[in-house]
Scaffold this active site. Structure first.
Site, PDB file in Angstrom:
ATOM      1  N   LYS A  22       6.133  -8.282  -3.554  1.00 10.98           N
ATOM      2  CA  LYS A  22       5.774  -7.971  -2.157  1.00 10.98           C
ATOM      3  C   LYS A  22       4.361  -7.388  -2.093  1.00 10.98           C
ATOM      4  CE  LYS A  22       7.185  -3.880  -0.418  1.00 10.98           C
ATOM      5  NZ  LYS A  22       6.140  -2.985   0.099  1.00 10.98           N
ATOM      6  N   ASN A  23       4.106  -6.381  -2.935  1.00 10.58           N
ATOM      7  CA  ASN A  23       2.826  -5.679  -2.813  1.00 10.58           C
ATOM      8  C   ASN A  23       1.643  -6.504  -3.300  1.00 10.58           C
ATOM      9  OD1 ASN A  23       4.115  -3.590  -1.616  1.00 10.58           O
ATOM     10  ND2 ASN A  23       4.107  -2.232  -3.405  1.00 10.58           N
ATOM     11  N   CYS A 116       4.205   8.337   7.318  1.00  7.52           N
ATOM     12  CA  CYS A 116       5.403   7.548   7.023  1.00  7.52           C
ATOM     13  C   CYS A 116       6.480   8.487   6.514  1.00  7.52           C
ATOM     14  CB  CYS A 116       5.096   6.435   6.031  1.00  7.52           C
ATOM     15  SG  CYS A 116       4.950   7.002   4.365  1.00  7.52           S
ATOM     16  N   ARG A 121      -0.366   9.453   5.136  1.00 10.87           N
ATOM     17  CA  ARG A 121      -0.938   8.368   4.318  1.00 10.87           C
ATOM     18  C   ARG A 121      -2.339   8.075   4.859  1.00 10.87           C
ATOM     19  NH1 ARG A 121       3.278   4.732   2.567  1.00 10.87           N
ATOM     20  NH2 ARG A 121       1.667   3.380   1.717  1.00 10.87           N
ATOM     21  N   ASP A 315       6.708   4.029  -7.072  1.00 11.40           N
ATOM     22  CA  ASP A 315       7.706   3.168  -6.434  1.00 11.40           C
ATOM     23  C   ASP A 315       8.989   3.019  -7.263  1.00 11.40           C
ATOM     24  OD1 ASP A 315       5.953   2.871  -4.350  1.00 11.40           O
ATOM     25  OD2 ASP A 315       5.224   0.905  -4.966  1.00 11.40           O
ATOM     26  N   ARG A 407      13.007  -4.863   3.425  1.00 11.46           N
ATOM     27  CA  ARG A 407      11.553  -4.984   3.436  1.00 11.46           C
ATOM     28  C   ARG A 407      11.039  -5.378   2.063  1.00 11.46           C
ATOM     29  NH1 ARG A 407       9.043  -0.250   6.736  1.00 11.46           N
ATOM     30  NH2 ARG A 407       7.283  -1.378   5.889  1.00 11.46           N
TER      31      ARG A 407
HETATM   32  N1  EPU Z   1      -4.931   7.957  -0.387  1.00 15.22           N
HETATM   33  C1  EPU Z   1      -5.908   8.741   0.173  1.00 15.22           C
HETATM   34  N2  EPU Z   1      -6.824   8.131   0.981  1.00 15.22           N
HETATM   35  C2  EPU Z   1      -6.819   6.799   1.218  1.00 15.22           C
HETATM   36  C3  EPU Z   1      -5.823   6.005   0.631  1.00 15.22           C
HETATM   37  C4  EPU Z   1      -4.897   6.635  -0.183  1.00 15.22           C
HETATM   38  O1  EPU Z   1      -5.958   9.943  -0.035  1.00 15.22           O
HETATM   39  O2  EPU Z   1      -7.692   6.308   1.949  1.00 15.22           O
HETATM   40  C5  EPU Z   1      -3.915   8.589  -1.247  1.00 15.22           C
HETATM   41  C6  EPU Z   1      -2.486   8.316  -0.763  1.00 15.22           C
HETATM   42  O3  EPU Z   1      -2.093   9.240   0.218  1.00 15.22           O
HETATM   43  C7  EPU Z   1      -1.705   8.428  -2.043  1.00 15.22           C
HETATM   44  C8  EPU Z   1      -2.657   7.835  -3.079  1.00 15.22           C
HETATM   45  O4  EPU Z   1      -3.961   7.941  -2.505  1.00 15.22           O
HETATM   46  O5  EPU Z   1      -1.507   9.776  -2.369  1.00 15.22           O
HETATM   47  C9  EPU Z   1      -2.386   6.396  -3.446  1.00 15.22           C
HETATM   48  O6  EPU Z   1      -2.243   5.608  -2.265  1.00 15.22           O
HETATM   49  P1  EPU Z   1      -2.631   4.077  -2.230  1.00 15.22           P
HETATM   50  O7  EPU Z   1      -3.760   3.877  -1.294  1.00 15.22           O
HETATM   51  O8  EPU Z   1      -2.808   3.570  -3.625  1.00 15.22           O
HETATM   52  O9  EPU Z   1      -1.335   3.436  -1.577  1.00 15.22           O
HETATM   53  P2  EPU Z   1      -1.296   2.095  -0.755  1.00 15.22           P
HETATM   54  O10 EPU Z   1      -2.298   1.170  -1.288  1.00 15.22           O
HETATM   55  O11 EPU Z   1      -1.304   2.395   0.694  1.00 15.22           O
HETATM   56  C10 EPU Z   1       0.398   0.841  -2.297  1.00 15.22           C
HETATM   57  C11 EPU Z   1       1.779   0.265  -2.162  1.00 15.22           C
HETATM   58  C12 EPU Z   1       2.811   1.381  -2.089  1.00 15.22           C
HETATM   59  C13 EPU Z   1       2.674   2.243  -3.340  1.00 15.22           C
HETATM   60  C14 EPU Z   1       1.238   2.760  -3.465  1.00 15.22           C
HETATM   61  C15 EPU Z   1       0.982   3.566  -4.727  1.00 15.22           C
HETATM   62  C16 EPU Z   1       1.382  -1.828  -1.022  1.00 15.22           C
HETATM   63  C17 EPU Z   1       1.602  -2.671   0.169  1.00 15.22           C
HETATM   64  N3  EPU Z   1       1.872  -0.584  -0.978  1.00 15.22           N
HETATM   65  O12 EPU Z   1       0.174   1.596  -1.104  1.00 15.22           O
HETATM   66  O13 EPU Z   1       4.085   0.738  -2.095  1.00 15.22           O
HETATM   67  O14 EPU Z   1       3.574   3.308  -3.294  1.00 15.22           O
HETATM   68  O15 EPU Z   1       0.313   1.658  -3.463  1.00 15.22           O
HETATM   69  O16 EPU Z   1       1.224   2.799  -5.839  1.00 15.22           O
HETATM   70  O17 EPU Z   1       0.829  -2.274  -2.000  1.00 15.22           O
HETATM   71  C18 EPU Z   1       6.368   0.495  -1.718  1.00 15.22           C
HETATM   72  O18 EPU Z   1       6.264  -0.682  -2.095  1.00 15.22           O
HETATM   73  O19 EPU Z   1       7.478   1.074  -1.589  1.00 15.22           O
HETATM   74  C19 EPU Z   1       5.158   1.250  -1.427  1.00 15.22           C
HETATM   75  C20 EPU Z   1       5.134   2.319  -0.670  1.00 15.22           C
END
Ligand code: EPU
Length: 449
Positions: A22-23, A116, A121, A315, A407
């Site tokens: 998915k991701n 969330c 986030r 995850d 999801r």
């Molecule tokens: N963060 C910031 N600022 C930003 C972006 C992120 O401080 O601008 C922080 C977040 O709050 C978190 C950390 O950095 O503490 C990592 O967040 P990241 O941006 O890597 O998360 P994401 O890209 O939004 C993806 C996955 C998530 C998974 C995270 C971490 C997708 C669609 N989602 O989210 O997946 O938990 O990486 O590995 O790829 C799930 O599948 O259940 C899920 C939540």
């Protein structure tokens, strides 16, 4: 809302295949916005998040044929730039259209994603990346307006934040930089296999990206990107979840299309606990391996700290918590990516688990015989941990609000039933008759991807 009725205590055995990630798929789909050519994705999983992304992309002028398996995408209108709150609030991953839209359309208007189920986030790193490439950022009426009328220009960007790298932030900056003028260097880039998959696709489309999989990406911008056909990598979180299902039932399960190479930290923890992940096939292609999962009768406690890849993935934290409930002794789990991601703790406790939380750390007192109970899913991975607990428990477990699970896992109950589990999906209409249903608005308020 659908729920699961799980008859616990059955040992799982047999063979299933791990679906596409998915991701990985979500940003790959968004990459369709970067080109006028055809994008064909194969091995797309059949999930509600994927349909939501398809709905968003259609609103942004992309024609899409197929909703799972093979998906053909082509942009027919480059003028649409508004990503509405109605969609963003159902799926935080909608933010991954930002980089592609800005690169190709020079403008993106995206409803600001809220928090969330497991905390705030932020998207500051995404925006910092776009600004570094020359974009201007404004806010209006809950929307972020990102513009680059003169195009984007390559630069050096540090993308690390307080919790390490950002997966979708890296994807966004990578897509934007692929079409920027000159060279971009991203330092502290996310190293997740899903980022590598996106880089591979963009390179097939004609981009010049080096270093994917490591913390430093070097991207030489090109004028335009073309057509490509790409097969999505298998889902390492689904793979880890089904491996835990085998372990909590003391089962003997073969998993095909197991992305072994993307799961070394997880396999390391399995080894510590006494769960064996034996490589049967795929030494030469370790992202598509076949493994056999078995476990020792007595599982050992361990410590787990979630970290960005190649560390242990957040995850899989909830699923391992279920596993550690039945290991002998005290385990420690520390959540370093989302310090509030513990919605499953109270629900597992309803099943007899003994978990003591202090801030981002939980002590799991193992050796518990879990007992079936009615429990409520609160987010995707928390739901998975409750289903796993239901498999291990004595008696019957009812997990409500299973829409969270849909999801990220294609028909999880069918996959587990193939292995000998007994899980029934109780449909929405049946539950709403006794007043236990949930409104569509409640369902929509819980975006966590
Ligand atoms: N963060 C910031 N600022 C930003 C972006 C992120 O401080 O601008 C922080 C977040 O709050 C978190 C950390 O950095 O503490 C990592 O967040 P990241 O941006 O890597 O998360 P994401 O890209 O939004 C993806 C996955 C998530 C998974 C995270 C971490 C997708 C669609 N989602 O989210 O997946 O938990 O990486 O590995 O790829 C799930 O599948 O259940 C899920 C939540």
């Amino acid at each position: 809302m659908d729920s699961f009725r799980i008859h616990g205590g059955r040992r799982l055995a047999g063979r299933i295949q791990i679906e596409g990630s998915k991701n990985a798929t979500l940003p790959l789909m968004a990459a369709a916005l970067c080109t006028d050519g055809d994008l064909v994705l194969k091995n797309v999983p059949c999930l509600s998040d994927i349909s939501n992304m398809a709905r968003l992309l259609r609103e942004l002028g992309v024609e899409i044929d197929g909703d799972s398996g093979t998906m053909l995408m082509k942009v027919v209108d480059h003028n649409l730039v508004h990503c509405r709150y109605d969609i963003v609030k159902t799926m935080r991953a909608s933010i991954c259209v930002l980089g592609p839209m800005l690169a190709r359309r020079r403008r993106a208007v995206i409803a600001m994603p809220g928090g969330c189920a497991f905390g705030s986030r932020p998207i500051d790193l995404h925006l910092r990346g776009m600004q570094a490439l020359g974009a201007k950022i404004d806010f209006n009426g809950g929307d972020i307006i990102v513009t680059a009328p003169d195009g984007l220009k390559g630069t050096t960007i540090f993308l690390g934040g307080p919790f390490g790298s950002t997966v979708l932030g890296t994807a966004n900056v990578m897509c934007a930089a692929a079409l920027a003028k000159g060279r971009t260097i991203i330092e502290s880039a996310a190293c997740e296999p899903e980022v590598v998959d996106l880089a591979n696709l963009l390179n097939k489309m004609g981009a010049r990206i080096q270093g994917a999989g490591g913390p430093r990406l070097v991207i030489d911008g090109v004028e335009s990107l073309g057509s490509a056909t790409h097969t999505v990598i298998p889902d390492r979180i689904v793979a880890g979840t089904y491996a835990v299902a085998a372990a909590v039932t003391n089962g003997d399960v073969i998993l095909e299309e197991f992305p072994y190479d993307g799961m070394l930290a997880v396999i390391d923890r399995f080894n510590e606990i006494g769960v064996h992940v034996e490589l049967l096939e795929g030494a030469d292609d370790p992202m598509h391996a076949t493994v056999r999962v078995t476990s020792e009768r007595l599982l050992k406690p361990t410590h787990i700290t979630t970290q960005p890849h190649p560390g242990f993935p957040t995850d899989l934290q909830a699923q391992f918590m279920t596993l550690l409930c039945i290991a002998e002794g005290n385990s420690i789990i520390t959540e370093k990516i989302y310090p509030e991601r513990f919605m499953h703790v109270a629900e597992l406790s309803r099943m007899g688990a003994q978990i003591y939380r202090q801030g981002p750390t939980c002590v799991v007192a193992g050796g518990t015989q879990l007992r079936g109970a009615p429990v409520m899913a609160s987010d995707l991975r928390a739901s998975a941990s409750l289903v796993l607990a239901g498999l291990a428990a004595e008696g019957e477990t009812n997990v409500s609000r299973i829409y969270h699970l849909d999801r990220g896992y294609t028909k999880m109950e069918e996959q587990l039933n193939i292995l000998g589990a007994r899980i029934e999906r109780i449909s929405e209409s049946a539950t709403s008759k006794d007043g236990a249903g949930t409104t569509a608005n409640e369902a929509l308020s819980a975006a966590e991807s």
